[in-house]
Scaffold this motif. Structure first.
Motif, mmCIF file in Angstrom:
data_model
loop_
_atom_site.group_PDB
_atom_site.id
_atom_site.type_symbol
_atom_site.label_atom_id
_atom_site.label_comp_id
_atom_site.label_asym_id
_atom_site.label_seq_id
_atom_site.Cartn_x
_atom_site.Cartn_y
_atom_site.Cartn_z
ATOM 1 N N GLU A 107 8.347 -14.016 -2.790
ATOM 2 C CA GLU A 107 9.916 -14.282 -3.076
ATOM 3 C C GLU A 107 10.281 -14.645 -4.591
ATOM 4 O OE1 GLU A 107 10.982 -17.601 -0.565
ATOM 5 O OE2 GLU A 107 9.789 -19.154 -1.886
ATOM 6 N N LEU A 108 11.455 -14.357 -4.691
ATOM 7 C CA LEU A 108 12.114 -14.510 -6.028
ATOM 8 C C LEU A 108 12.205 -15.823 -6.546
ATOM 9 C CD1 LEU A 108 14.338 -11.527 -6.501
ATOM 10 C CD2 LEU A 108 12.098 -11.734 -7.676
ATOM 11 N N ILE A 109 11.899 -16.418 -7.537
ATOM 12 C CA ILE A 109 12.344 -17.825 -7.973
ATOM 13 C C ILE A 109 13.645 -17.869 -8.738
ATOM 14 C CG2 ILE A 109 11.423 -19.942 -9.140
ATOM 15 C CD1 ILE A 109 8.446 -18.816 -8.884
ATOM 16 N N VAL A 148 1.888 -11.968 -8.095
ATOM 17 C CA VAL A 148 2.215 -13.264 -8.614
ATOM 18 C C VAL A 148 1.010 -13.345 -9.819
ATOM 19 C CG1 VAL A 148 2.121 -15.701 -8.179
ATOM 20 C CG2 VAL A 148 2.736 -14.015 -6.252
ATOM 21 N N GLU A 149 -0.132 -12.990 -9.911
ATOM 22 C CA GLU A 149 -0.989 -13.343 -11.043
ATOM 23 C C GLU A 149 -0.573 -12.703 -12.395
ATOM 24 O OE1 GLU A 149 -5.328 -13.632 -10.464
ATOM 25 O OE2 GLU A 149 -4.743 -13.542 -8.363
ATOM 26 N N ARG A 199 6.769 -15.985 -6.269
ATOM 27 C CA ARG A 199 5.894 -17.040 -5.572
ATOM 28 C C ARG A 199 5.664 -16.557 -4.170
ATOM 29 N NH1 ARG A 199 10.134 -21.814 -5.775
ATOM 30 N NH2 ARG A 199 11.570 -21.101 -4.109
ATOM 31 N N PHE A 200 4.670 -17.365 -3.732
ATOM 32 C CA PHE A 200 4.265 -16.998 -2.349
ATOM 33 C C PHE A 200 5.378 -17.732 -1.440
ATOM 34 C CE2 PHE A 200 0.125 -16.328 -3.893
ATOM 35 C CZ PHE A 200 -0.061 -15.029 -3.851
ATOM 36 N N SER A 201 5.988 -17.213 -0.415
ATOM 37 C CA SER A 201 6.845 -17.936 0.626
ATOM 38 C C SER A 201 5.811 -18.665 1.584
ATOM 39 C CB SER A 201 7.820 -16.904 1.325
ATOM 40 O OG SER A 201 7.367 -16.173 2.252
#
Lengths: 146, 373
Positions: free
Chosen positions: A51-53, A110-111, A119-121
């Motif tokens: 998901e977007l931060i 993400v990396e 990030r992961f939701s």
């Protein structure tokens, strides 16, 4: 002959020992979690779909449309677009689609993100009857959440 | 009119298909059995129902992009496969791994090995007709999955190792959790022993059933518990130590009998040995970095041919890399242990009763996606 009877006795005994163990466990508390009735908390490192931060001040996504996540993805399930806007430094994200049907949750995106924009939701109750249910529009999702 | 219709009644055989959808094969494996009544005349495993071209994928993806594939081959000991691939690339590209990262690798791989053996134990006894031990084994396995989930982020298809280190560091709650789990499993092992190992039905089903001689195991290239159950003292961790395995004190269980019971006992003993390794690794765990100081950004191994083998839960898993100096492999050959272990099934099952052959097949510990790759 005596070996035969010895085995008969020790063999029967072993069956009763086993029965005793299962009998003991029968009266012990249940260890399984009653899933739909009970909610399972995910660990902090749980890898759900991405998901977007949002930026803390503006609420807009932090993404700068560098495309590294798209490039790093082994399954090519990320597609994103951005545009130049007047008065804004860099590019503005206009479209971020995650095709979750091919995603293998490896976390390469993400990396590879150097701006800390994804990030992961913690979502895991994902089930749907249609393929289209798993084409996530992450910008829309971000707006719905805030 | 002779020949076709005038066979001797005693010579009449029939073909029986075991699989591709059969609960005892644990996946889409098909075994073509030529039967004479209840006895097997010949068995031919037919593979390829879940072939996904992992080797070809390795040629088309960059080095890092292939990492998630490792967990999809052997989904029960995903970390061993991760380790094999990562170590092979590290050898090819000359990447140094910090000591703490190596320890973390050993701890997580051994936990994964225990969980794999526990699942095998449950499923094997289920094959033989005992349902309850499966539930007890899953209870213990669930604890390992919780521990590994807290560090790796997933429960089955882990993708935890990176070139030059690991993805995440462990915290104190993982260390205390692991120690508690080992204490718990040590207490449970006598229960498994009394419930299953000493059970007369299990002994009758396994003792002297499906003998695999030392010579046969060698000829087919069997490794892991199958070879060790036939008296071959070979374990990559001991005989070709990689990572930090040379620093630990552990034994390789070897049984000479070569029957299904021997293979069963090897795996049960290995659980104890893995626990010993984890305990020592937790005691010796050094402080420090988990990734090299100079982060590995772009992996481009020199031109050449490289091989690295690790001991996965089912045997020796080897990765052969042929690099042409670009950012993806020219050729990636994956040597999976179960492929060789299954190959001997045809010869070993000749003349056996069908239910006994299923006990033999269960004792080989097959994971089909790993055979086909």
């Amino acid at each position: 002959m005596s070996g035969y009877f010895k085995e008969l006795i020790s063999g029967t005994k072993s069956l009763f020992i086993g029965l005793g163990i299962t009998g003991k466990y029968f009266f012990e508390p249940v260890v399984t979690m009653q899933y739909p009735m009970e909610h399972v908390e995910m660990t902090p490192r749980f890898r759900g779909h991405i998901e977007l931060i949002p930026d803390e001040e503006t609420g807009e996504p932090k993404c700068v449309v560098c495309g590294m996540c798209q490039k790093g993805c082994p399954s090519k399930c990320i597609s994103l677009e951005g545009e130049k806007r007047e008065g804004v430094k860099g590019k503005v994200l206009t479209k971020y689609i995650l095709n979750f049907t091919t995603c293998s949750l490896c976390g390469q995106c993400v990396e590879s993100c150097k701006f800390g924009a994804i990030r992961f939701s913690k979502d895991y109750n994902l089930a749907g009857p249609r393929k289209e249910d798993f084409i996530f529009d992450l910008i829309k999702r971000l707006k719905e959440k805030s | 009119m002779n020949g076709l219709f005038q066979q001797d009644v005693n010579q009449e055989t029939f073909i029986l298909n075991l699989g591709p959808q059969h609960p005892a094969t644990h996946g889409v494996l098909r075994v073509k059995l030529e039967m004479d009544g209840e006895y097997i005349v010949d068995a031919e495993p037919v593979l390829g129902y879940i072939h996904r071209m992992h080797e070809k994928m390795g040629e088309n993806r960059t080095w890092a992009q292939f990492l998630p594939n490792c967990g999809r081959m052997d989904y029960l000991s995903a970390l061993s496969y991760n380790h094999g691939y990562v170590a092979a690339v590290e050898r090819a590209a000359g990447i140094e791994v910090p000591e703490r990262a190596e320890y973390l690798r050993v701890i997580t791989v051994e936990l994964n090995r225990i969980s794999s053996h526990l699942l095998w134990f449950g499923a094997f006894v289920l094959d033989l007709g005992g349902f309850t031990p499966l539930l007890y084994a899953f209870d213990d396995r669930e604890q390992i999955l919780d521990l590994l989930e807290s560090v790796t982020g997933s429960r089955l298809t882990y993708c935890y190792f990176r070139f030059g280190g690991v993805y995440n560091d462990i915290d104190d709650s993982f260390i205390t959790g692991t120690r508690e789990f080992i204490k718990r499993l040590r207490k449970r092992m006598p229960m498994y022993d009394a419930l299953v190992t000493k059970n007369i039905i299990l002994i009758k089903r396994l003792k002297d059933i499906g003998p695999i001689s030392k010579d046969m195991a060698r000829r087919y290239g069997a490794t892991g518990p199958v070879a060790r159950g036939s008296g071959i003292d070979f374990d990559v961790r001991k005989h070709e130590p990689y990572s930090v395995y040379s620093e630990f004190d552990f034994d390789i269980p070897v049984y000479e009998e070569g029957d299904s019971m021997a293979r069963y006992m090897v795996r049960m003993d290995e659980i104890e040995q893995s626990m010993r390794i984890i305990e020592q690794a937790l005691d010796k765990l050094p402080e420090g970095e988990i990734q090299p100081k100079k982060a590995v950004k772009l992996v481009k191994p020199e031109k050449g041919d490289y091989y690295h083998a690790v001991e996965a839960a089912r045997g020796s898993f080897g990765v052969r890399i042929v690099s042409d100096g670009t950012n993806s492999a020219y050729r990636l050959k994956l040597r999976s242990p179960t492929y060789s272990n299954l190959s001997l099934f045809g010869e070993a099952s000749r003349g056996m009763l069908l239910p006994d052959a299923l006990a033999l097949m269960g004792s080989l510990d097959l994971v089909i996606p790993e055979i086909d790759r």
